[in-house]
Design a protein around this motif. Sequence first.
Motif, PDB file in Angstrom:
ATOM      1  N   GLN A 152       8.697  21.115   7.450  1.00  0.00           N
ATOM      2  CA  GLN A 152       8.113  19.772   7.424  1.00  0.00           C
ATOM      3  C   GLN A 152       8.915  18.884   6.469  1.00  0.00           C
ATOM      4  OE1 GLN A 152       5.393  18.431   9.124  1.00  0.00           O
ATOM      5  NE2 GLN A 152       5.227  20.350  10.244  1.00  0.00           N
ATOM      6  N   PHE A 153       9.085  17.640   6.869  1.00  0.00           N
ATOM      7  CA  PHE A 153       9.710  16.628   6.033  1.00  0.00           C
ATOM      8  C   PHE A 153       8.617  15.650   5.620  1.00  0.00           C
ATOM      9  CE2 PHE A 153      12.924  18.235   8.877  1.00  0.00           C
ATOM     10  CZ  PHE A 153      14.030  18.405   8.064  1.00  0.00           C
ATOM     11  N   ARG A 154       8.467  15.437   4.307  1.00  0.00           N
ATOM     12  CA  ARG A 154       7.411  14.550   3.812  1.00  0.00           C
ATOM     13  C   ARG A 154       8.019  13.364   3.070  1.00  0.00           C
ATOM     14  NH1 ARG A 154       3.548  19.178   1.171  1.00  0.00           N
ATOM     15  NH2 ARG A 154       2.720  19.975   3.133  1.00  0.00           N
ATOM     16  N   VAL A 155       7.350  12.228   3.190  1.00  0.00           N
ATOM     17  CA  VAL A 155       7.742  11.033   2.443  1.00  0.00           C
ATOM     18  C   VAL A 155       6.508  10.409   1.804  1.00  0.00           C
ATOM     19  CG1 VAL A 155       9.787  10.475   3.811  1.00  0.00           C
ATOM     20  CG2 VAL A 155       7.572   9.562   4.502  1.00  0.00           C
ATOM     21  N   ILE A 156       6.718   9.833   0.654  1.00  0.00           N
ATOM     22  CA  ILE A 156       5.732   8.951   0.033  1.00  0.00           C
ATOM     23  C   ILE A 156       6.389   7.584   0.040  1.00  0.00           C
ATOM     24  CG2 ILE A 156       4.466   8.355  -2.065  1.00  0.00           C
ATOM     25  CD1 ILE A 156       4.382  11.372  -2.676  1.00  0.00           C
ATOM     26  N   ALA A 164       9.135  10.764   9.846  1.00  0.00           N
ATOM     27  CA  ALA A 164       7.932  10.645   9.021  1.00  0.00           C
ATOM     28  C   ALA A 164       7.712   9.189   8.609  1.00  0.00           C
ATOM     29  CB  ALA A 164       8.044  11.537   7.787  1.00  0.00           C
ATOM     30  N   THR A 165       8.792   8.483   8.293  1.00  0.00           N
ATOM     31  CA  THR A 165       8.703   7.065   7.932  1.00  0.00           C
ATOM     32  C   THR A 165       8.250   6.240   9.124  1.00  0.00           C
ATOM     33  OG1 THR A 165      10.449   7.351   6.283  1.00  0.00           O
ATOM     34  CG2 THR A 165       9.997   5.095   7.014  1.00  0.00           C
ATOM     35  N   ARG A 166       8.841   6.469  10.283  1.00  0.00           N
ATOM     36  CA  ARG A 166       8.441   5.742  11.500  1.00  0.00           C
ATOM     37  C   ARG A 166       6.960   5.961  11.826  1.00  0.00           C
ATOM     38  NH1 ARG A 166      13.323   7.812  13.351  1.00  0.00           N
ATOM     39  NH2 ARG A 166      14.938   6.222  13.372  1.00  0.00           N
ATOM     40  N   GLN A 167       6.512   7.199  11.717  1.00  0.00           N
ATOM     41  CA  GLN A 167       5.117   7.508  12.017  1.00  0.00           C
ATOM     42  C   GLN A 167       4.171   6.786  11.057  1.00  0.00           C
ATOM     43  OE1 GLN A 167       4.409  11.732  12.208  1.00  0.00           O
ATOM     44  NE2 GLN A 167       5.971  12.035  13.782  1.00  0.00           N
ATOM     45  N   ALA A 168       4.541   6.715   9.786  1.00  0.00           N
ATOM     46  CA  ALA A 168       3.702   6.019   8.805  1.00  0.00           C
ATOM     47  C   ALA A 168       3.603   4.535   9.137  1.00  0.00           C
ATOM     48  CB  ALA A 168       4.260   6.210   7.397  1.00  0.00           C
ATOM     49  N   VAL A 169       4.732   3.916   9.497  1.00  0.00           N
ATOM     50  CA  VAL A 169       4.723   2.493   9.830  1.00  0.00           C
ATOM     51  C   VAL A 169       3.931   2.245  11.110  1.00  0.00           C
ATOM     52  CG1 VAL A 169       6.160   0.525  10.489  1.00  0.00           C
ATOM     53  CG2 VAL A 169       6.859   1.997   8.594  1.00  0.00           C
ATOM     54  N   GLU A 170       4.136   3.083  12.118  1.00  0.00           N
ATOM     55  CA  GLU A 170       3.399   2.922  13.376  1.00  0.00           C
ATOM     56  C   GLU A 170       1.894   3.073  13.164  1.00  0.00           C
ATOM     57  OE1 GLU A 170       5.120   5.673  16.151  1.00  0.00           O
ATOM     58  OE2 GLU A 170       7.049   4.613  16.140  1.00  0.00           O
ATOM     59  N   ARG A 171       1.499   4.039  12.344  1.00  0.00           N
ATOM     60  CA  ARG A 171       0.067   4.237  12.070  1.00  0.00           C
ATOM     61  C   ARG A 171      -0.490   3.065  11.267  1.00  0.00           C
ATOM     62  NH1 ARG A 171      -4.229   3.586  11.507  1.00  0.00           N
ATOM     63  NH2 ARG A 171      -5.947   4.991  11.057  1.00  0.00           N
ATOM     64  N   ALA A 172       0.217   2.629  10.255  1.00  0.00           N
ATOM     65  CA  ALA A 172      -0.252   1.507   9.436  1.00  0.00           C
ATOM     66  C   ALA A 172      -0.383   0.242  10.275  1.00  0.00           C
ATOM     67  CB  ALA A 172       0.694   1.278   8.268  1.00  0.00           C
ATOM     68  N   ALA A 173       0.506   0.061  11.249  1.00  0.00           N
ATOM     69  CA  ALA A 173       0.495  -1.145  12.085  1.00  0.00           C
ATOM     70  C   ALA A 173      -0.757  -1.235  12.962  1.00  0.00           C
ATOM     71  CB  ALA A 173       1.748  -1.197  12.948  1.00  0.00           C
ATOM     72  N   VAL A 195       0.855  -1.182   0.000  1.00  0.00           N
ATOM     73  CA  VAL A 195       0.000   0.000   0.000  1.00  0.00           C
ATOM     74  C   VAL A 195       0.894   1.235   0.000  1.00  0.00           C
ATOM     75  CG1 VAL A 195      -1.974  -1.100   1.115  1.00  0.00           C
ATOM     76  CG2 VAL A 195      -0.243  -0.017   2.509  1.00  0.00           C
ATOM     77  N   GLU A 196       0.426   2.275  -0.659  1.00  0.00           N
ATOM     78  CA  GLU A 196       1.200   3.511  -0.736  1.00  0.00           C
ATOM     79  C   GLU A 196       0.617   4.522   0.240  1.00  0.00           C
ATOM     80  OE1 GLU A 196       2.964   4.799  -4.542  1.00  0.00           O
ATOM     81  OE2 GLU A 196       1.666   6.546  -4.278  1.00  0.00           O
ATOM     82  N   LEU A 197       1.492   5.151   1.008  1.00  0.00           N
ATOM     83  CA  LEU A 197       1.089   6.126   2.023  1.00  0.00           C
ATOM     84  C   LEU A 197       1.936   7.381   1.914  1.00  0.00           C
ATOM     85  CD1 LEU A 197       0.982   3.723   5.097  1.00  0.00           C
ATOM     86  CD2 LEU A 197      -0.959   4.475   3.736  1.00  0.00           C
ATOM     87  N   SER A 198       1.450   8.438   2.515  1.00  0.00           N
ATOM     88  CA  SER A 198       2.191   9.691   2.633  1.00  0.00           C
ATOM     89  C   SER A 198       2.209  10.080   4.102  1.00  0.00           C
ATOM     90  CB  SER A 198       1.505  10.775   1.806  1.00  0.00           C
ATOM     91  OG  SER A 198       2.145  12.013   1.986  1.00  0.00           O
ATOM     92  N   TRP A 207       9.363   0.911   1.740  1.00  0.00           N
ATOM     93  CA  TRP A 207      10.203   1.467   0.676  1.00  0.00           C
ATOM     94  C   TRP A 207       9.817   2.927   0.504  1.00  0.00           C
ATOM     95  CZ3 TRP A 207       8.470   1.666  -4.917  1.00  0.00           C
ATOM     96  CH2 TRP A 207       9.446   2.262  -5.717  1.00  0.00           C
ATOM     97  N   VAL A 208      10.750   3.828   0.791  1.00  0.00           N
ATOM     98  CA  VAL A 208      10.490   5.257   0.642  1.00  0.00           C
ATOM     99  C   VAL A 208      10.754   5.634  -0.811  1.00  0.00           C
ATOM    100  CG1 VAL A 208      11.049   7.582   1.408  1.00  0.00           C
ATOM    101  CG2 VAL A 208      11.090   5.692   3.046  1.00  0.00           C
ATOM    102  N   LYS A 209       9.682   6.044  -1.505  1.00  0.00           N
ATOM    103  CA  LYS A 209       9.765   6.382  -2.927  1.00  0.00           C
ATOM    104  C   LYS A 209      10.217   7.821  -3.162  1.00  0.00           C
ATOM    105  CE  LYS A 209       6.329   5.669  -5.521  1.00  0.00           C
ATOM    106  NZ  LYS A 209       5.020   5.525  -6.166  1.00  0.00           N
ATOM    107  N   GLU A 210       9.658   8.742  -2.369  1.00  0.00           N
ATOM    108  CA  GLU A 210       9.924  10.160  -2.602  1.00  0.00           C
ATOM    109  C   GLU A 210      10.139  10.896  -1.285  1.00  0.00           C
ATOM    110  OE1 GLU A 210       7.153  12.200  -5.202  1.00  0.00           O
ATOM    111  OE2 GLU A 210       6.652  10.288  -6.168  1.00  0.00           O
ATOM    112  N   PHE A 211      10.996  11.899  -1.349  1.00  0.00           N
ATOM    113  CA  PHE A 211      11.253  12.792  -0.223  1.00  0.00           C
ATOM    114  C   PHE A 211      10.887  14.205  -0.659  1.00  0.00           C
ATOM    115  CE2 PHE A 211      14.279   9.333   0.124  1.00  0.00           C
ATOM    116  CZ  PHE A 211      14.311   9.039   1.473  1.00  0.00           C
TER     117      PHE A 211
END
Length: 83
Positions: A54-58, A20-29, A7-10, A39-43
């Motif tokens: 702000q630091f953003r990741v897709i 930002a990556t840690r927060q996405a994984v923790e929320r998805a979990a 699944v793709e997240l931002s 896999w971080v596609k974009e910064f």
Amino acid sequence: MSIVKMVELSSQSPDSWEEATRQAVERAARTLRNIRSVWVKEFEAVVENEQVTQFRVILKIAFQLEEDESARSMGSEEILGLE
């Protein structure tokens, strides 16, 4: 046989891309089980008043699908409808 779905997240954080990556994984979990990788596609960074604010990741999160109990108990002939 194991199947992995992605699944793709931002996500964003005022601290770092790593956060930002840690927060996405923790929320998805909270709703996904069996997370295997990320896999971080974009910064991207937001700049305000010449400062990064702000630091953003897709990213894509990969998780293993659980076995279907009925498929696990069936033989291959039953699954294929040959019985």
